[in-house]
Write an enzyme that holds these catalytic residues in place. Structure first.
Site, PDB file in Angstrom:
ATOM      1  N   ASN A  82       0.985  -1.104  -0.133  1.00 17.05           N
ATOM      2  CA  ASN A  82      -0.075  -0.071   0.070  1.00 17.05           C
ATOM      3  C   ASN A  82       0.853   1.279  -0.299  1.00 17.05           C
ATOM      4  OD1 ASN A  82      -1.891   2.020   0.443  1.00 17.05           O
ATOM      5  ND2 ASN A  82      -2.420   1.397   2.496  1.00 17.05           N
ATOM      6  N   LYS A 112      -0.014   4.187  -0.253  1.00 17.29           N
ATOM      7  CA  LYS A 112      -0.479   5.275   0.319  1.00 17.29           C
ATOM      8  C   LYS A 112      -0.169   6.795  -0.480  1.00 17.29           C
ATOM      9  CE  LYS A 112      -0.458   3.295   4.621  1.00 17.29           C
ATOM     10  NZ  LYS A 112      -0.343   3.348   6.159  1.00 17.29           N
ATOM     11  N   HIS A 126      -9.596   1.243   4.921  1.00 21.63           N
ATOM     12  CA  HIS A 126      -8.564   1.467   5.546  1.00 21.63           C
ATOM     13  C   HIS A 126      -8.754   2.330   6.908  1.00 21.63           C
ATOM     14  CE1 HIS A 126      -4.063   2.597   6.372  1.00 21.63           C
ATOM     15  NE2 HIS A 126      -3.933   1.430   6.000  1.00 21.63           N
ATOM     16  N   GLU A 142      -7.080   4.758   7.725  1.00 21.21           N
ATOM     17  CA  GLU A 142      -6.951   6.179   7.269  1.00 21.21           C
ATOM     18  C   GLU A 142      -8.001   6.601   6.833  1.00 21.21           C
ATOM     19  OE1 GLU A 142      -3.193   5.624   5.499  1.00 21.21           O
ATOM     20  OE2 GLU A 142      -2.245   5.012   7.419  1.00 21.21           O
ATOM     21  N   GLU A 148      -5.605  -4.922  10.560  1.00 14.68           N
ATOM     22  CA  GLU A 148      -4.567  -4.035  10.979  1.00 14.68           C
ATOM     23  C   GLU A 148      -5.027  -3.151  12.047  1.00 14.68           C
ATOM     24  OE1 GLU A 148      -2.513  -2.656   6.858  1.00 14.68           O
ATOM     25  OE2 GLU A 148      -4.477  -1.373   7.279  1.00 14.68           O
ATOM     26  N   GLY A 194       2.218   2.219  10.846  1.00  8.82           N
ATOM     27  CA  GLY A 194       3.146   3.410  10.490  1.00  8.82           C
ATOM     28  C   GLY A 194       3.643   3.801  12.051  1.00  8.82           C
ATOM     29  N   SER A 211       3.343  -2.131  10.348  1.00  6.11           N
ATOM     30  CA  SER A 211       4.471  -1.995  10.696  1.00  6.11           C
ATOM     31  C   SER A 211       5.002  -3.362  10.205  1.00  6.11           C
ATOM     32  CB  SER A 211       5.004  -1.814  11.939  1.00  6.11           C
ATOM     33  OG  SER A 211       4.611  -0.289  12.395  1.00  6.11           O
TER      34      SER A 211
HETATM   35  P1  PGA Z   1       2.700   0.500   7.813  1.00  6.96           P
HETATM   36  O1  PGA Z   1       1.170   0.390   6.951  1.00  6.96           O
HETATM   37  O2  PGA Z   1       3.249  -0.992   7.089  1.00  6.96           O
HETATM   38  O3  PGA Z   1       3.308   1.575   7.112  1.00  6.96           O
HETATM   39  O4  PGA Z   1       2.352   0.264   9.293  1.00  6.96           O
HETATM   40  C1  PGA Z   1       0.356  -0.509   6.905  1.00  6.96           C
HETATM   41  C2  PGA Z   1      -0.859  -0.161   6.413  1.00  6.96           C
HETATM   42  O5  PGA Z   1      -1.503   0.822   6.386  1.00  6.96           O
HETATM   43  O6  PGA Z   1      -1.591  -0.485   5.423  1.00  6.96           O
END
Ligand code: PGA
Length: 251
Positions: free
Chosen positions: A8, A10, A100, A102, A170, A176, A214
């Site tokens: 992803n 982003k 997601h 976010e 997640e 992140g 992460s």
């Molecule tokens: P990350 O993001 O690996 O940077 O923690 C995962 C995601 O949001 O899909």
């Protein structure tokens, strides 16, 4: 079932960087035949970079495919700024991510919205990665199963099937942040999600459940070896071809 290694991207990079990253991933997969025997790959560039990614991915048999990070809530029409599931499918995307955290947080997407998006994506022939996961405060309050259980029931549309559905667990506090859920937590939550899928589908084992939050080369081996972990949804580490491939190799 092969592991699904999903990147992803982003809101990152330029189109030139998107091309280079795609080609590096392709080269890395080609250089290590074993990795394509155990993994399938999908990358999720920003909408405006889908074109350069598509240009690099012309082989229909490639283990690497691409998808969109989100889709519009409606079929088509006067919805400025939105991109419909139909357009995404027309662009030959195989997958779309919905729900997601976010999007849930910054765009106030509720389970109902996620469900409508997933329904439109399903009816347009896309495979849908539905994201679920509890916040830190919810985990601390011991509500993680309750929250994720409700997200699953309320975000999965009527037309979801074992063929077109992927679930990404997640935990919001792990995205992140560099904090990863422990293997025991992941085993517990993925087992719980599988059990919930069993209430809905006759063959719940055919639905892939990805872990995200992460995931990095140094923790991927343990996470990907955990029961009911069928792949990863990788954010930060997917922007580095070497790290992304190292995660796949650890599977
Ligand atoms: P990350 O993001 O690996 O940077 O923690 C995962 C995601 O949001 O899909």
């Amino acid at each position: 079932m092969k592991k699904l290694i999903a990147g992803n991207w982003k809101m990152n990079g330029s189109w030139a960087e998107a091309r280079i990253l795609t080609e590096k991933i392709l080269e890395g997969i080609a250089a290590d035949k074993g990795v394509a025997d155990t993994c399938e790959f999908v990358i999720f560039p920003p909408f405006v970079h889908l074109g350069v990614v598509k240009e690099s991915l012309t082989d229909p048999d490639s283990p690497l495919t691409y998808g969109a990070q989100d889709c519009g809530l409606h079929e088509n029409g006067a919805y400025t700024g939105e991109v419909s599931a139909e357009m995404i499918r027309d662009f030959a995307c195989e997958y779309v991510i919905v729900g997601h955290s976010e999007r849930r947080e910054y765009h106030h997407e509720t389970n109902e919205i996620v469900k409508q998006k997933a329904a439109i994506a399903d009816s347009n022939g896309l495979k849908v990665i539905i994201c679920v996961g509890e916040k830190e405060s919810e985990r601390e309050a011991g509500q993680h199963k309750e929250v994720v259980g409700a997200q699953l029931v309320e975000s999965m549309p009527e037309n979801a099937s074992v063929e077109n559905t992927v679930i990404a667990y997640e935990p919001v506090w792990a995205i992140g942040t560099g904090k990863t859920a422990s293997v025991d937590d992941v085993r517990e939550m993925h087992g719980f999600i599988r059990q919930q899928l069993g209430e809905r589908f006759e063959e719940p084992e055919r639905v892939r459940i990805l872990y995200g939050g992460s995931m990095k080369p140094d923790n991927a081996r343990d996470l990907l070896a955990t029961d009911n972990v069928d792949g990863g949804l990788i954010g930060g580490a997917s922007l580095d071809a070497e790290a992304f491939l190292a995660i796949a190799k650890s599977a």
